[in-house]
Design an enzyme around this catalytic site. Structure first.
Site, PDB file in Angstrom:
ATOM      1  N   ASN A 146       0.834  -1.198   0.000  1.00  0.00           N
ATOM      2  CA  ASN A 146       0.000   0.000   0.000  1.00  0.00           C
ATOM      3  C   ASN A 146       0.869   1.249   0.000  1.00  0.00           C
ATOM      4  OD1 ASN A 146      -2.562  -1.345   0.128  1.00  0.00           O
ATOM      5  ND2 ASN A 146      -1.976  -1.971   2.173  1.00  0.00           N
ATOM      6  N   LYS A 199      11.073  -2.722  18.966  1.00  0.00           N
ATOM      7  CA  LYS A 199      11.295  -3.803  19.928  1.00  0.00           C
ATOM      8  C   LYS A 199       9.967  -4.504  20.181  1.00  0.00           C
ATOM      9  CE  LYS A 199      15.046  -1.473  22.286  1.00  0.00           C
ATOM     10  NZ  LYS A 199      15.526  -0.889  23.518  1.00  0.00           N
ATOM     11  N   ALA A 243       3.098   1.418  13.204  1.00  0.00           N
ATOM     12  CA  ALA A 243       3.369   2.565  12.348  1.00  0.00           C
ATOM     13  C   ALA A 243       4.503   3.415  12.920  1.00  0.00           C
ATOM     14  CB  ALA A 243       2.101   3.415  12.210  1.00  0.00           C
ATOM     15  N   HIS A 280      26.363   2.631   3.121  1.00  0.00           N
ATOM     16  CA  HIS A 280      27.660   3.125   2.668  1.00  0.00           C
ATOM     17  C   HIS A 280      28.798   2.457   3.447  1.00  0.00           C
ATOM     18  CE1 HIS A 280      26.249   6.268   0.005  1.00  0.00           C
ATOM     19  NE2 HIS A 280      25.329   6.570   0.903  1.00  0.00           N
TER      20      HIS A 280
END
Length: 130
Positions: free
Chosen positions: A14, A110, A90, A43
């Site tokens: 989504n 966590k 979220a 990197h």
């Protein structure tokens, strides 16, 4: 999505962006919220030829089990796995692996709770997938 991404059945993006040269394996019945991101490279700042980093990269794979749900704006960094049935809240940033059936959140994400595994297994056995 990248060339090194493998998707299971019934995968629902989504709003997902997958970046980098590492491998991403996503299991069946995966759901992502809006504006999610998976990054499979970083990197080479410790062993590169310039600072703060050079043009070389380190690739780190991501593995996502079946029936995983990521909420809106979740970031998953390379080198982690998210186990079957896990849910990530979220706004979370996943920097370490999340076990199966865990509900995790935060920055870094966590586990703070587990799903009802008996209920989960019953729905799975009945083939009730969204």
């Amino acid at each position: 999505m990248s060339k090194t991404t493998t998707l299971g059945e019934n995968v629902n993006f989504n709003g997902m962006e997958i970046l980098g040269g590492g491998t991403v394996v996503i299991g069946a019945n995966f759901h992502s919220g809006r504006n999610c991101l998976m990054i499979t490279q970083e990197h080479n700042y410790d062993h590169g030829q310039a600072i703060p980093y050079d043009d070389s990269y380190l690739f780190k794979d991501i593995t996502i089990g079946d029936n995983v749900w990521l909420g809106d704006r979740v970031i998953v960094l390379g080198g982690v796995s998210i186990g079957e049935g896990a849910i990530v809240q979220a706004g979370s940033v996943v920097v370490k692996s999340i076990p199966a059936f865990a509900i995790a959140g935060g920055h870094p994400a966590k586990p703070f709770k587990n799903r009802n595994i008996e209920h989960y297994n019953r729905l799975k056995a009945e083939g009730k997938f969204n």
